[in-house]
Design a protein around this motif. Sequence first.
Motif, mmCIF file in Angstrom:
data_model
loop_
_atom_site.group_PDB
_atom_site.id
_atom_site.type_symbol
_atom_site.label_atom_id
_atom_site.label_comp_id
_atom_site.label_asym_id
_atom_site.label_seq_id
_atom_site.Cartn_x
_atom_site.Cartn_y
_atom_site.Cartn_z
ATOM 1 N N PHE A 1 65.886 23.092 48.458
ATOM 2 C CA PHE A 1 64.479 22.815 48.349
ATOM 3 C C PHE A 1 64.414 22.324 46.823
ATOM 4 C CE2 PHE A 1 63.787 26.653 45.928
ATOM 5 C CZ PHE A 1 64.750 27.303 46.305
ATOM 6 N N ILE B 1 58.837 23.663 56.284
ATOM 7 C CA ILE B 1 59.573 23.323 55.038
ATOM 8 C C ILE B 1 59.129 24.608 53.867
ATOM 9 C CG2 ILE B 1 59.440 21.066 55.118
ATOM 10 C CD1 ILE B 1 56.884 20.762 53.692
ATOM 11 N N MET C 1 53.355 29.607 44.140
ATOM 12 C CA MET C 1 53.917 29.502 42.800
ATOM 13 C C MET C 1 54.124 30.748 42.277
ATOM 14 S SD MET C 1 52.209 27.378 39.990
ATOM 15 C CE MET C 1 53.015 26.546 38.744
ATOM 16 N N GLN D 1 62.307 22.252 43.116
ATOM 17 C CA GLN D 1 61.520 23.314 42.347
ATOM 18 C C GLN D 1 60.970 22.563 41.132
ATOM 19 O OE1 GLN D 1 64.244 26.519 41.326
ATOM 20 N NE2 GLN D 1 62.622 27.776 42.282
ATOM 21 N N ALA E 1 56.605 28.468 37.781
ATOM 22 C CA ALA E 1 57.645 27.896 38.961
ATOM 23 C C ALA E 1 57.314 27.749 40.265
ATOM 24 C CB ALA E 1 58.881 29.114 39.099
ATOM 25 N N ALA F 1 65.769 26.972 36.444
ATOM 26 C CA ALA F 1 65.395 27.564 35.269
ATOM 27 C C ALA F 1 66.514 27.794 34.017
ATOM 28 C CB ALA F 1 64.719 28.983 35.289
HETATM 29 N N1 GAP Z 1 62.861 30.650 38.427
HETATM 30 C C1 GAP Z 1 62.032 31.392 38.985
HETATM 31 C C2 GAP Z 1 62.037 31.409 40.302
HETATM 32 O O1 GAP Z 1 63.005 30.594 41.079
HETATM 33 P P1 GAP Z 1 60.874 31.857 42.682
HETATM 34 O O2 GAP Z 1 59.371 32.473 43.091
HETATM 35 O O3 GAP Z 1 62.322 32.508 43.568
HETATM 36 O O4 GAP Z 1 61.043 31.939 41.107
HETATM 37 C C3 GAP Z 1 59.693 29.782 42.869
HETATM 38 O O5 GAP Z 1 60.896 30.461 43.114
HETATM 39 C C4 GAP Z 1 59.207 28.714 43.754
HETATM 40 O O6 GAP Z 1 60.227 27.911 44.516
HETATM 41 C C5 GAP Z 1 58.496 29.569 44.736
HETATM 42 O O7 GAP Z 1 57.058 29.999 44.471
HETATM 43 C C6 GAP Z 1 58.613 28.766 45.821
HETATM 44 O O8 GAP Z 1 57.395 27.572 45.876
HETATM 45 C C7 GAP Z 1 59.667 27.918 45.805
HETATM 46 N N2 GAP Z 1 60.779 28.369 46.679
HETATM 47 C C8 GAP Z 1 61.756 29.490 46.535
HETATM 48 N N3 GAP Z 1 62.514 29.794 47.520
HETATM 49 C C9 GAP Z 1 62.162 28.785 48.310
HETATM 50 C C10 GAP Z 1 62.834 28.250 49.385
HETATM 51 N N4 GAP Z 1 63.925 28.924 50.094
HETATM 52 N N5 GAP Z 1 62.225 27.136 50.214
HETATM 53 C C11 GAP Z 1 61.390 26.571 49.802
HETATM 54 N N6 GAP Z 1 60.857 26.838 48.717
HETATM 55 C C12 GAP Z 1 61.210 28.093 47.930
#
Ligand code: GAP
Length: 473
Positions: free
Chosen positions: A208, A202, A286, A210, A338, A163
């Motif tokens: 990861f 995963i 999400m 996004q 996101a 972001a």
């Molecule tokens: N910019 C906002 C943001 O990053 P977040 O809810 O922390 O929001 C968005 O992350 C999405 O990223 C999550 O809904 C998830 O799908 C993915 N995500 C976050 N942390 C993750 C991780 N450690 N491993 C895999 N996917 C992850």
Amino acid sequence: MAAPNIETIVSLAKRRGFVFPSSEIYGGLGSAWDYGPLGVELCNNVKQAWWRWMVHERDDMEGIDSSIILNRSVWKYSGHEETFSDPLIDCKECNSRFRADKLAEEVGEPVSGFDFIKIKCPSCGKTNWTEPRAFNLMFRTTIGAAAEEDDPTALAYLRPETAQGIFINFLNVQTTMRRKIPFGIAQIGKSFRNEVTPGNFIFRTREFEQMEMEYFVRPGEDERVHQEWIDYCFDWFKTLGVSSENLRFYEQPAEELAHYAKRTVDIHYRFFPEREDEERQWDELMGIANRTDFDLKAHSKKPEDAEGKRINPDSTEDLSYFDEATKERFYPYVIEPAAGVNRTVLAVLMDAYSEQVNDKGEKRVILKLHPELAPIKVAVLPLAKNKPEIVGLARSIKKSLQPSMRAVYDDTGGIGKLYARQDEIGTPFCVTVDHQSLEDEAVTVRDRDTWEQERVKVAELAEHLKQRLGIKF
Ligand code: GAP
């Protein structure tokens, strides 16, 4: 039907070349995974589907691809240096480390005011804890050949979200593309978080990918637009074939909201159907946040605070927006859907998983992936592999299809085995070339989901498959 648990998908994924444990020949690296030949196709298809839906099919969207390593000030002013942390506790008896909030959640207690003294360590069963302390999740690195490990002037981070790369490019995109609000900027890319307790395949990893979009709106319109995006995103997962029974909305309570958010609604998937407690079956796929004007203001050289002090002395730009029509200058509010590529991959794999019994009473796994997501769209199978004319025709059919769809040729087994192999990896169609094909210039097209077969002229095959796969060009 969906997969009964994540382990079923872990085993399928490894057996069939979707996902492998990373660095396995050296004993692995905790919670790191490598995507194999089918996994990379599936990831690419998820990202392409998202990009087409989010960017190409809309009139109000632009895309970017920003750097992973950004100026350290980005993370200072975004608030990540100060607040992007998890509460950690250590067991003093066995030195195991846990995320305090997750441990509290597991025993069904609220995090704030929670008394850890009473909890037994899941590793050794004792109750002897350190005080919870904040652990920053950003991965640190140093920039430049001469940098010492602890040189603060060389310190940099791997981005923990894509972001911020969008916010710092807001004016670049808005002015070069002559955009008026409302409009959005989308980005897909890797993010890194030094998660305390990664796991569940995963689902939670330290590296990861996004798929994020920041949608800039006039303050006052944010709440309505936020709700529209929440519904729109939920529907997107349904168009990918994810069952609405396994999706739900989750309104984040005030104590869970990130430092920048006014309201956040998550879309949850039923990642853990095997858990007895219904509430614990769900987790985030999400998040759709209303980030207000927090980020654009934070990265602007203005405004000044109440005492007239510049809030951000390091930025050279004011990221406010001038509305030509109303002659007003303001900081747009931001709505942010996101999603994680990897969690979307896991959700579509779990949701597509089904088992069927064939006429010989054998159990078959069928991955009923949406055709747009299926790693391989068509498998061309010769019925007699020692008949050169049949093999030649099958190979030429595969070659003619491959410019428009991912096609494979396979002659390494009997037809029943070949069909089963393709069903298990979600290939929507198998094309069988037989003796008859040499005479009538037609082949048999077999449907993965119904196992129905139909005869199609070779000359019409590409068009027939494109239509059934929903390929538009
Ligand atoms: N910019 C906002 C943001 O990053 P977040 O809810 O922390 O929001 C968005 O992350 C999405 O990223 C999550 O809904 C998830 O799908 C993915 N995500 C976050 N942390 C993750 C991780 N450690 N491993 C895999 N996917 C992850």
